[in-house]
Design a protein around this motif. Structure first.
Motif, PDB file in Angstrom:
ATOM      1  N   HIS A 193      14.157  12.611 -10.285  1.00 30.78           N
ATOM      2  CA  HIS A 193      13.395  11.714  -9.413  1.00 30.78           C
ATOM      3  C   HIS A 193      12.759  12.466  -8.245  1.00 30.78           C
ATOM      4  CE1 HIS A 193      14.477   8.133 -11.557  1.00 30.78           C
ATOM      5  NE2 HIS A 193      15.756   8.429 -11.475  1.00 30.78           N
ATOM      6  N   HIS A 194      13.500  13.418  -7.685  1.00 34.47           N
ATOM      7  CA  HIS A 194      12.926  14.212  -6.593  1.00 34.47           C
ATOM      8  C   HIS A 194      11.782  15.070  -7.098  1.00 34.47           C
ATOM      9  CE1 HIS A 194      17.085  13.358  -5.247  1.00 34.47           C
ATOM     10  NE2 HIS A 194      16.483  13.194  -4.090  1.00 34.47           N
ATOM     11  N   ARG A 195      11.968  15.585  -8.287  1.00 36.84           N
ATOM     12  CA  ARG A 195      10.928  16.391  -8.946  1.00 36.84           C
ATOM     13  C   ARG A 195       9.654  15.570  -9.095  1.00 36.84           C
ATOM     14  NH1 ARG A 195      11.436  20.610 -12.770  1.00 36.84           N
ATOM     15  NH2 ARG A 195       9.773  20.581 -14.318  1.00 36.84           N
ATOM     16  N   GLU A 196       9.816  14.346  -9.568  1.00 33.05           N
ATOM     17  CA  GLU A 196       8.673  13.438  -9.747  1.00 33.05           C
ATOM     18  C   GLU A 196       7.975  13.185  -8.418  1.00 33.05           C
ATOM     19  OE1 GLU A 196       7.914   8.793 -11.062  1.00 33.05           O
ATOM     20  OE2 GLU A 196       9.790   9.782 -11.611  1.00 33.05           O
ATOM     21  N   ASN A 197       8.762  13.031  -7.352  1.00 35.13           N
ATOM     22  CA  ASN A 197       8.167  12.795  -6.041  1.00 35.13           C
ATOM     23  C   ASN A 197       7.289  13.959  -5.610  1.00 35.13           C
ATOM     24  OD1 ASN A 197       9.478  10.359  -5.869  1.00 35.13           O
ATOM     25  ND2 ASN A 197      11.048  11.054  -4.466  1.00 35.13           N
ATOM     26  N   MET A 198       7.777  15.190  -5.797  1.00 38.66           N
ATOM     27  CA  MET A 198       7.002  16.367  -5.387  1.00 38.66           C
ATOM     28  C   MET A 198       5.783  16.579  -6.274  1.00 38.66           C
ATOM     29  SD  MET A 198       9.766  19.129  -3.984  1.00 38.66           S
ATOM     30  CE  MET A 198      10.678  19.281  -5.509  1.00 38.66           C
ATOM     31  N   LEU A 199       5.787  15.934  -7.444  1.00 44.54           N
ATOM     32  CA  LEU A 199       4.643  16.028  -8.356  1.00 44.54           C
ATOM     33  C   LEU A 199       3.753  14.785  -8.286  1.00 44.54           C
ATOM     34  CD1 LEU A 199       6.387  17.613 -11.487  1.00 44.54           C
ATOM     35  CD2 LEU A 199       4.976  18.757  -9.760  1.00 44.54           C
ATOM     36  N   MET A 200       3.844  14.030  -7.210  1.00 41.72           N
ATOM     37  CA  MET A 200       2.957  12.883  -7.046  1.00 41.72           C
ATOM     38  C   MET A 200       1.510  13.377  -7.048  1.00 41.72           C
ATOM     39  SD  MET A 200       2.924   9.929  -4.073  1.00 41.72           S
ATOM     40  CE  MET A 200       2.096  10.848  -2.787  1.00 41.72           C
TER      41      MET A 200
ATOM     42  N   CYS B 257      18.931  12.643  -2.177  1.00 39.03           N
ATOM     43  CA  CYS B 257      19.163  13.925  -2.838  1.00 39.03           C
ATOM     44  C   CYS B 257      20.591  14.091  -3.308  1.00 39.03           C
ATOM     45  CB  CYS B 257      18.830  15.070  -1.868  1.00 39.03           C
ATOM     46  SG  CYS B 257      19.180  16.679  -2.558  1.00 39.03           S
ATOM     47  N   VAL B 258      20.744  14.668  -4.499  1.00 41.66           N
ATOM     48  CA  VAL B 258      22.042  15.099  -4.972  1.00 41.66           C
ATOM     49  C   VAL B 258      21.931  16.599  -5.172  1.00 41.66           C
ATOM     50  CG1 VAL B 258      23.761  14.906  -6.792  1.00 41.66           C
ATOM     51  CG2 VAL B 258      22.444  12.901  -6.128  1.00 41.66           C
ATOM     52  N   SER B 259      22.643  17.377  -4.384  1.00 41.44           N
ATOM     53  CA  SER B 259      22.578  18.827  -4.482  1.00 41.44           C
ATOM     54  C   SER B 259      23.904  19.356  -4.974  1.00 41.44           C
ATOM     55  CB  SER B 259      22.253  19.435  -3.112  1.00 41.44           C
ATOM     56  OG  SER B 259      23.377  19.280  -2.268  1.00 41.44           O
TER      57      SER B 259
ATOM     58  N   ALA C   6      -1.620   4.571   2.701  1.00 38.17           N
ATOM     59  CA  ALA C   6      -1.312   5.797   1.970  1.00 38.17           C
ATOM     60  C   ALA C   6      -0.279   5.533   0.891  1.00 38.17           C
ATOM     61  CB  ALA C   6      -0.777   6.857   2.932  1.00 38.17           C
ATOM     62  N   LEU C   7      -0.379   6.291  -0.194  1.00 37.01           N
ATOM     63  CA  LEU C   7       0.732   6.386  -1.127  1.00 37.01           C
ATOM     64  C   LEU C   7       1.682   7.391  -0.498  1.00 37.01           C
ATOM     65  CD1 LEU C   7      -1.176   6.620  -4.520  1.00 37.01           C
ATOM     66  CD2 LEU C   7      -0.179   4.620  -3.442  1.00 37.01           C
ATOM     67  N   ALA C   8       2.966   7.127  -0.541  1.00 35.40           N
ATOM     68  CA  ALA C   8       3.918   8.016   0.110  1.00 35.40           C
ATOM     69  C   ALA C   8       5.203   8.089  -0.685  1.00 35.40           C
ATOM     70  CB  ALA C   8       4.218   7.510   1.526  1.00 35.40           C
ATOM     71  N   THR C   9       5.890   9.205  -0.541  1.00 32.09           N
ATOM     72  CA  THR C   9       7.165   9.402  -1.218  1.00 32.09           C
ATOM     73  C   THR C   9       8.065  10.242  -0.329  1.00 32.09           C
ATOM     74  OG1 THR C   9       8.157  10.081  -3.325  1.00 32.09           O
ATOM     75  CG2 THR C   9       6.393  11.460  -2.466  1.00 32.09           C
ATOM     76  N   GLU C  10       9.358  10.075  -0.483  1.00 31.86           N
ATOM     77  CA  GLU C  10      10.312  10.758   0.390  1.00 31.86           C
ATOM     78  C   GLU C  10      11.487  11.312  -0.402  1.00 31.86           C
ATOM     79  OE1 GLU C  10      13.158   8.339   2.895  1.00 31.86           O
ATOM     80  OE2 GLU C  10      12.015   9.345   4.500  1.00 31.86           O
TER      81      GLU C  10
ATOM     82  N   GLY D 140       0.794  -1.219   0.000  1.00 30.98           N
ATOM     83  CA  GLY D 140       0.000   0.000   0.000  1.00 30.98           C
ATOM     84  C   GLY D 140       0.827   1.270   0.000  1.00 30.98           C
ATOM     85  N   ILE D 141       2.135   1.175  -0.082  1.00 32.56           N
ATOM     86  CA  ILE D 141       2.967   2.380  -0.047  1.00 32.56           C
ATOM     87  C   ILE D 141       3.783   2.470  -1.320  1.00 32.56           C
ATOM     88  CG2 ILE D 141       4.894   3.539   1.103  1.00 32.56           C
ATOM     89  CD1 ILE D 141       3.863   2.645   3.684  1.00 32.56           C
ATOM     90  N   ARG D 142       3.752   3.613  -1.943  1.00 32.38           N
ATOM     91  CA  ARG D 142       4.493   3.829  -3.164  1.00 32.38           C
ATOM     92  C   ARG D 142       5.955   4.050  -2.819  1.00 32.38           C
ATOM     93  NH1 ARG D 142       3.413   8.775  -7.326  1.00 32.38           N
ATOM     94  NH2 ARG D 142       5.418   8.726  -8.346  1.00 32.38           N
ATOM     95  N   LEU D 143       6.817   3.245  -3.408  1.00 32.52           N
ATOM     96  CA  LEU D 143       8.239   3.380  -3.146  1.00 32.52           C
ATOM     97  C   LEU D 143       8.848   4.251  -4.235  1.00 32.52           C
ATOM     98  CD1 LEU D 143       9.080  -0.291  -2.187  1.00 32.52           C
ATOM     99  CD2 LEU D 143       8.711   1.660  -0.696  1.00 32.52           C
ATOM    100  N   ALA D 144       8.572   5.542  -4.161  1.00 39.85           N
ATOM    101  CA  ALA D 144       9.093   6.471  -5.153  1.00 39.85           C
ATOM    102  C   ALA D 144       9.989   7.444  -4.443  1.00 39.85           C
ATOM    103  CB  ALA D 144       7.939   7.183  -5.849  1.00 39.85           C
TER     104      ALA D 144
END
Length: 198
Positions: A126-133, A13-15, A101-105, A5-9
């Protein structure tokens, strides 16, 4: 991918300041960890970014924020930038009550401000995609400062589709359910019941 039940997305971070993610603890412990809830500063930036892509806003949730706090403190106290430092994401979120819940970190290190951290994630696919879930409704973000550590500052952002403890919701029923799996229809005394995620 959806598991339990949890999205592993998620991805570390690479800054601009972090060339790669550490995967093993160093001998130096962080010490002097200062933890700050930056959720209310971050939510405006996250929502502005989501709005640019036609997505609805998220709101700050204390349960999500506590899950982010757990991860940020674990990273800063061990001086390790990793999703696994305090247990895998699925297990951590299940333990925090987000089973349905679907979740992303997103995690990061070394960025000096909330805006710097959010912008670094926006620049990372990938981080961008997470914030656009698309399903995201709630978020929490924590900064953990550890002056004696390698990166000095660690960040954790979590977004979820539901609050902790939100279970399956029946959208059609004329009979009391006895058993069934989320997302699958089944027959109960000749009446179809369908469970869906909130």
């Amino acid at each position: 991918m959806v598991r339990n039940g949890i999205r592993l997305a998620f991805v570390a971070c690479v800054s601009l300041f972090v060339a790669s993610c550490a995967t093993t603890p160093t001998s130096q412990m962080a010490g002097d960890t200062g933890v700050s809830d930056v959720s209310y500063e971050a939510v405006g930036l996250v929502n502005s970014f989501r709005a640019q892509h036609g997505l609805g806003p998220v709101s700050v949730d204390s349960g999500v924020t506590e899950a982010a706090r757990y991860q940020a403190v674990a990273m800063s106290s061990r001086d390790v930038l990793s999703h696994e430092v305090a247990g895998d994401f699925t297990t951590r979120m299940n333990n925090a009550g987000f089973t349905y819940a679907l979740a992303t970190e997103n995690v990061g290190a070394a960025d000096r401000t909330v805006a710097d951290s959010i912008n670094a994630w926006i620049r990372s696919p990938h981080h961008r995609e997470n914030m656009l879930m698309r399903e995201a409704k709630y978020m929490g973000m924590i900064r953990a400062s550890a002056p004696g550590s390698r990166y000095r500052t660690y960040w954790a952002l979590i977004l979820t589709s539901a609050q902790a403890g939100s279970g399956p919701r029946i959208i059609y029923s004329s009979a009391k359910p006895s058993k069934g799996k989320v997302g699958t229809p089944f027959e109960n005394d000749g009446v179809q019941i369908f469970f869906t995620q909130q």
